[in-house]
Design an enzyme around this catalytic site. Structure first.
Site, PDB file in Angstrom:
ATOM      1  N   THR A 132      32.263  33.859  48.921  1.00  0.00           N
ATOM      2  CA  THR A 132      32.841  34.247  47.636  1.00  0.00           C
ATOM      3  C   THR A 132      33.035  33.049  46.712  1.00  0.00           C
ATOM      4  O   THR A 132      33.197  31.915  47.180  1.00  0.00           O
ATOM      5  CB  THR A 132      34.209  34.915  47.885  1.00  0.00           C
ATOM      6  OG1 THR A 132      34.888  35.070  46.652  1.00  0.00           O
ATOM      7  CG2 THR A 132      35.101  34.070  48.794  1.00  0.00           C
ATOM      8  N   ASP A 133      33.098  33.315  45.413  1.00  0.00           N
ATOM      9  CA  ASP A 133      33.386  32.233  44.457  1.00  0.00           C
ATOM     10  C   ASP A 133      34.841  31.779  44.536  1.00  0.00           C
ATOM     11  O   ASP A 133      35.197  30.723  44.016  1.00  0.00           O
ATOM     12  CB  ASP A 133      33.053  32.673  43.019  1.00  0.00           C
ATOM     13  CG  ASP A 133      33.844  33.877  42.532  1.00  0.00           C
ATOM     14  OD1 ASP A 133      34.637  34.451  43.307  1.00  0.00           O
ATOM     15  OD2 ASP A 133      33.669  34.255  41.351  1.00  0.00           O
ATOM     16  N   GLU A 134      35.699  32.569  45.210  1.00  0.00           N
ATOM     17  CA  GLU A 134      37.125  32.219  45.247  1.00  0.00           C
ATOM     18  C   GLU A 134      37.396  30.923  46.013  1.00  0.00           C
ATOM     19  O   GLU A 134      38.464  30.336  45.862  1.00  0.00           O
ATOM     20  CB  GLU A 134      37.947  33.357  45.855  1.00  0.00           C
ATOM     21  CG  GLU A 134      37.825  34.631  45.061  1.00  0.00           C
ATOM     22  CD  GLU A 134      38.981  35.611  45.271  1.00  0.00           C
ATOM     23  OE1 GLU A 134      39.990  35.237  45.883  1.00  0.00           O
ATOM     24  OE2 GLU A 134      38.846  36.750  44.801  1.00  0.00           O
ATOM     25  N   LYS A 161      38.080  32.209  53.749  1.00  0.00           N
ATOM     26  CA  LYS A 161      36.640  32.202  53.459  1.00  0.00           C
ATOM     27  C   LYS A 161      36.135  30.761  53.340  1.00  0.00           C
ATOM     28  O   LYS A 161      35.040  30.431  53.803  1.00  0.00           O
ATOM     29  CB  LYS A 161      36.334  32.980  52.177  1.00  0.00           C
ATOM     30  CG  LYS A 161      36.520  34.490  52.269  1.00  0.00           C
ATOM     31  CD  LYS A 161      35.583  35.191  53.255  1.00  0.00           C
ATOM     32  CE  LYS A 161      34.151  35.213  52.807  1.00  0.00           C
ATOM     33  NZ  LYS A 161      33.317  36.071  53.712  1.00  0.00           N
TER      34      LYS A 161
HETATM   35  P1  NAD Z   1      34.857  45.352  52.583  1.00  0.00           P
HETATM   36  O1  NAD Z   1      36.293  45.078  52.872  1.00  0.00           O
HETATM   37  O2  NAD Z   1      34.483  46.511  51.746  1.00  0.00           O
HETATM   38  O3  NAD Z   1      34.065  45.532  53.962  1.00  0.00           O
HETATM   39  C1  NAD Z   1      34.274  44.701  55.070  1.00  0.00           C
HETATM   40  C2  NAD Z   1      33.602  45.339  56.274  1.00  0.00           C
HETATM   41  O4  NAD Z   1      33.796  44.467  57.401  1.00  0.00           O
HETATM   42  C3  NAD Z   1      34.188  46.701  56.654  1.00  0.00           C
HETATM   43  O5  NAD Z   1      33.150  47.612  56.914  1.00  0.00           O
HETATM   44  C4  NAD Z   1      34.986  46.408  57.912  1.00  0.00           C
HETATM   45  O6  NAD Z   1      35.065  47.522  58.803  1.00  0.00           O
HETATM   46  C5  NAD Z   1      34.204  45.246  58.517  1.00  0.00           C
HETATM   47  N1  NAD Z   1      35.039  44.410  59.386  1.00  0.00           N
HETATM   48  C6  NAD Z   1      36.265  43.885  59.088  1.00  0.00           C
HETATM   49  N2  NAD Z   1      36.738  43.208  60.147  1.00  0.00           N
HETATM   50  C7  NAD Z   1      35.776  43.267  61.112  1.00  0.00           C
HETATM   51  C8  NAD Z   1      35.677  42.749  62.426  1.00  0.00           C
HETATM   52  N3  NAD Z   1      36.671  42.037  62.977  1.00  0.00           N
HETATM   53  N4  NAD Z   1      34.546  42.977  63.125  1.00  0.00           N
HETATM   54  C9  NAD Z   1      33.544  43.715  62.589  1.00  0.00           C
HETATM   55  N5  NAD Z   1      33.601  44.264  61.360  1.00  0.00           N
HETATM   56  C10 NAD Z   1      34.698  44.036  60.633  1.00  0.00           C
HETATM   57  O7  NAD Z   1      34.283  43.996  52.008  1.00  0.00           O
HETATM   58  P2  NAD Z   1      33.223  43.758  50.834  1.00  0.00           P
HETATM   59  O8  NAD Z   1      33.929  43.762  49.545  1.00  0.00           O
HETATM   60  O9  NAD Z   1      32.051  44.628  51.066  1.00  0.00           O
HETATM   61  O10 NAD Z   1      32.826  42.236  51.145  1.00  0.00           O
HETATM   62  C11 NAD Z   1      31.802  41.928  52.091  1.00  0.00           C
HETATM   63  C12 NAD Z   1      31.663  40.424  52.193  1.00  0.00           C
HETATM   64  O11 NAD Z   1      31.317  39.892  50.911  1.00  0.00           O
HETATM   65  C13 NAD Z   1      32.938  39.700  52.606  1.00  0.00           C
HETATM   66  O12 NAD Z   1      32.582  38.650  53.457  1.00  0.00           O
HETATM   67  C14 NAD Z   1      33.521  39.179  51.306  1.00  0.00           C
HETATM   68  O13 NAD Z   1      34.267  38.015  51.532  1.00  0.00           O
HETATM   69  C15 NAD Z   1      32.253  38.888  50.530  1.00  0.00           C
HETATM   70  N6  NAD Z   1      32.378  38.976  49.059  1.00  0.00           N
HETATM   71  C16 NAD Z   1      32.944  40.080  48.459  1.00  0.00           C
HETATM   72  C17 NAD Z   1      32.991  40.163  47.068  1.00  0.00           C
HETATM   73  C18 NAD Z   1      33.570  41.369  46.375  1.00  0.00           C
HETATM   74  O14 NAD Z   1      33.694  41.364  45.141  1.00  0.00           O
HETATM   75  N7  NAD Z   1      33.916  42.443  47.070  1.00  0.00           N
HETATM   76  C19 NAD Z   1      32.476  39.126  46.282  1.00  0.00           C
HETATM   77  C20 NAD Z   1      31.932  38.001  46.932  1.00  0.00           C
HETATM   78  C21 NAD Z   1      31.870  37.953  48.318  1.00  0.00           C
HETATM   79  O1  DAU Z   2      35.587  36.771  43.177  1.00  0.00           O
HETATM   80  C1  DAU Z   2      35.121  37.427  44.321  1.00  0.00           C
HETATM   81  C2  DAU Z   2      36.244  38.193  44.963  1.00  0.00           C
HETATM   82  O2  DAU Z   2      36.528  39.301  44.118  1.00  0.00           O
HETATM   83  C3  DAU Z   2      35.912  38.683  46.375  1.00  0.00           C
HETATM   84  O3  DAU Z   2      35.711  37.576  47.222  1.00  0.00           O
HETATM   85  C4  DAU Z   2      37.040  39.559  46.928  1.00  0.00           C
HETATM   86  O4  DAU Z   2      36.678  40.074  48.193  1.00  0.00           O
HETATM   87  C5  DAU Z   2      37.273  40.693  45.957  1.00  0.00           C
HETATM   88  O5  DAU Z   2      38.358  41.489  46.407  1.00  0.00           O
HETATM   89  C6  DAU Z   2      37.546  40.168  44.549  1.00  0.00           C
HETATM   90  O6  DAU Z   2      38.831  39.491  44.475  1.00  0.00           O
HETATM   91  P1  DAU Z   2      39.811  39.670  43.212  1.00  0.00           P
HETATM   92  O7  DAU Z   2      41.177  39.342  43.654  1.00  0.00           O
HETATM   93  O8  DAU Z   2      39.276  38.998  42.009  1.00  0.00           O
HETATM   94  O9  DAU Z   2      39.628  41.262  42.984  1.00  0.00           O
HETATM   95  P2  DAU Z   2      40.664  42.424  42.691  1.00  0.00           P
HETATM   96  O10 DAU Z   2      39.848  43.635  42.386  1.00  0.00           O
HETATM   97  O11 DAU Z   2      41.706  42.537  43.732  1.00  0.00           O
HETATM   98  O12 DAU Z   2      41.364  41.935  41.349  1.00  0.00           O
HETATM   99  C7  DAU Z   2      40.606  41.666  40.179  1.00  0.00           C
HETATM  100  C8  DAU Z   2      41.579  41.217  39.107  1.00  0.00           C
HETATM  101  O13 DAU Z   2      42.394  42.339  38.726  1.00  0.00           O
HETATM  102  C9  DAU Z   2      42.549  40.149  39.543  1.00  0.00           C
HETATM  103  O14 DAU Z   2      42.811  39.286  38.448  1.00  0.00           O
HETATM  104  C10 DAU Z   2      43.815  40.915  39.909  1.00  0.00           C
HETATM  105  C11 DAU Z   2      43.793  42.073  38.947  1.00  0.00           C
HETATM  106  N1  DAU Z   2      44.398  43.348  39.438  1.00  0.00           N
HETATM  107  C12 DAU Z   2      43.991  43.821  40.636  1.00  0.00           C
HETATM  108  C13 DAU Z   2      44.514  45.006  41.121  1.00  0.00           C
HETATM  109  C14 DAU Z   2      44.090  45.530  42.470  1.00  0.00           C
HETATM  110  C15 DAU Z   2      45.286  44.039  38.637  1.00  0.00           C
HETATM  111  O15 DAU Z   2      45.622  43.603  37.508  1.00  0.00           O
HETATM  112  N2  DAU Z   2      45.810  45.207  39.121  1.00  0.00           N
HETATM  113  C16 DAU Z   2      45.468  45.716  40.340  1.00  0.00           C
HETATM  114  O16 DAU Z   2      45.996  46.788  40.725  1.00  0.00           O
END
Ligand code: NAD
Ligand code: DAU
Length: 351
Positions: A132-134, A161
């Site tokens: 992730t970019d975080e 991460k």
């Molecule tokens: P998600 O939470 O939707 O899915 C995570 C999956 O991992 C689920 O299916 C869960 O059952 C599985 N999992 C969790 N713990 C596990 C374990 N111990 N063993 C096996 N499986 C397990 O997550 P996502 O949003 O699809 O993110 C996927 C990946 O991409 C993550 O590594 C996250 O850090 C990365 N990522 C997410 C975002 C985003 O915006 N969502 C952005 C950048 C990177």
């Molecule tokens: O940047 C990549 C990341 O983006 C991924 O690595 C993470 O897995 C993914 O969850 C996401 O993280 P964020 O914290 O940026 O996403 P989230 O959707 O939780 O929040 C987006 C923005 O919105 C953040 O500034 C917090 C705000 N927010 C979020 C929620 C859930 C609100 O204002 N209200 C809310 O209820």
């Protein structure tokens, strides 16, 4: 079968799009989806490909070393694309240790299993870690995260991460394990779990519930359609350099409050509600602790070296996403009827 790719976290949001893409694009590969099916994992996400001849699902936990060793042996795994993780920042603030176990220890278990299986000859294998970019921390009003930006994570999620990224690089530097890493910005799209901003707001607008905007709503995120993330992963997996990192992002920054306004507008139109109806639901609530002000990715390396760029505009992607949620009410109802309700109550009541 040319390759046997173990995709972890394939029942989750991004993982399900990656699994679908690989199963459909590469009939000559066997795709093994390893997922523990935590609250975020949902096999409904993969209904359309569950009977494909080049697809297998394995319910397993990356914390269980015996299960990993067995799966590498049974399938003769040649490559890994690792997405399994605890992924929600707010949950990491409530339970940081869960993030250390899955994201750090789980990743090391997987690295170790791959190293052990491939020890005689690493050539031809790939361990691709999805991050992730975080990990880069927070930006001020200007600037972009590049692949050279120093790691500076702030939340337990991003710290876990960052730690996993360091371990992946350590296995490359120390043992020569052939790794690739990508760091992506915020994804959105179909199958997004409604604890995250966009699907949570869509669900609340459908149900006429308050739209909880943290702090002043001026926090900024860089949004990418999940299918474009899956395209980028495919490209990096096949054409990216071993040992390299690639940033993935949409060049698409939105302040949260502006994004919520756009969502309200599009949803009023689609739900045939009077313009301005959903905006009235916007409610400013207590801020997230340690809230990162701004994320923005410089994805020019991926563009220049591998020719990737996003395929849809944000307005198109958001419209398609809303349509998906409106067309898949049952999916949404199933998810929000169980444990989600108690999480929501804990996270948002009295905020
Ligand atoms: P998600 O939470 O939707 O899915 C995570 C999956 O991992 C689920 O299916 C869960 O059952 C599985 N999992 C969790 N713990 C596990 C374990 N111990 N063993 C096996 N499986 C397990 O997550 P996502 O949003 O699809 O993110 C996927 C990946 O991409 C993550 O590594 C996250 O850090 C990365 N990522 C997410 C975002 C985003 O915006 N969502 C952005 C950048 C990177
Ligand atoms: O940047 C990549 C990341 O983006 C991924 O690595 C993470 O897995 C993914 O969850 C996401 O993280 P964020 O914290 O940026 O996403 P989230 O959707 O939780 O929040 C987006 C923005 O919105 C953040 O500034 C917090 C705000 N927010 C979020 C929620 C859930 C609100 O204002 N209200 C809310 O209820």
């Amino acid at each position: 079968m040319k390759k046997v790719i173990l995709i972890t976290g394939g029942a989750g949001f991004i993982g399900s799009h990656v699994v679908r893409r690989f199963v459909n694009q590469y009939p000559e590969y066997l795709i093994v989806n390893l997922d523990a099916l935590t609250y975020a994992g949902n096999l409904e996400n993969l209904k359309d490909i569950e009977d494909a001849p080049n697809y297998k699902f394995e319910k397993a936990d990356i914390l269980n070393v015996d299960q990993l060793t067995q799966l590498f042996d049974v399938y003769n795994v040649t490559d890994v694309i690792h997405l399994a993780a605890e992924s929600h920042v707010d949950r990491s603030i409530l339970s940081p240790l869960d993030f250390v176990y899955t994201n750090v220890i789980g990743t090391v278990n997987l690295l170790q299993a791959a190293k052990t299986k491939w020890k005689d000859d690493f050539s031809g294998h790939i361990f691709y870690h999805v991050s992730t970019d975080e990990v880069y921390g927070a930006l001020g009003e200007t600037g972009l995260f590049t692949e050279e930006t120093k790691y500076d994570p702030h939340s337990p999620y991003s710290a876990s991460k960052a730690s996993s990224d360091h371990f992946v690089r350590a296995y490359y530097d120390t043992y020569g394990l052939p790794v690739k890493i990508s760091n992506c910005s915020n994804n959105y799209g179909p199958n997004h779990f409604p604890e995250k901003l966009i699907p949570l707001m869509i669900n609340n607008i459908i149900n006429n519930k308050p739209l909880p905007v943290y702090g002043d709503g001026k926090y900024t995120r860089d949004w990418l359609y999940v299918i474009d993330h899956a395209r980028a992963i495919d490209l990096i997996f096949h054409e990216g350099k071993i040992g390299d990192t690639y940033n993935i992002g949409g060049f698409n920054e939105w302040q949260n409050i502006n994004l919520v306004h756009l969502l309200c507008k599009q949803m009023d139109e689609k739900l045939n509600r009077e313009a301005g109806t959903s905006e009235k639901l916007i409610t400013y609530v207590k801020d997230r602790p340690g809230h990162d002000l701004r994320y923005a990715i410089d994805a020019s390396k991926l563009n220049k070296e591998l020719g990737w760029s996003p395929s849809v505009t944000f307005e198109e992607g958001l419209s398609a996403t809303i349509d998906w949620f409106l067309d898949n009410k049952e999916w949404l109802d199933n998810i929000t009827s169980g444990a989600y309700a108690s999480y929501y109550e804990h996270q948002y009541d009295n905020r």
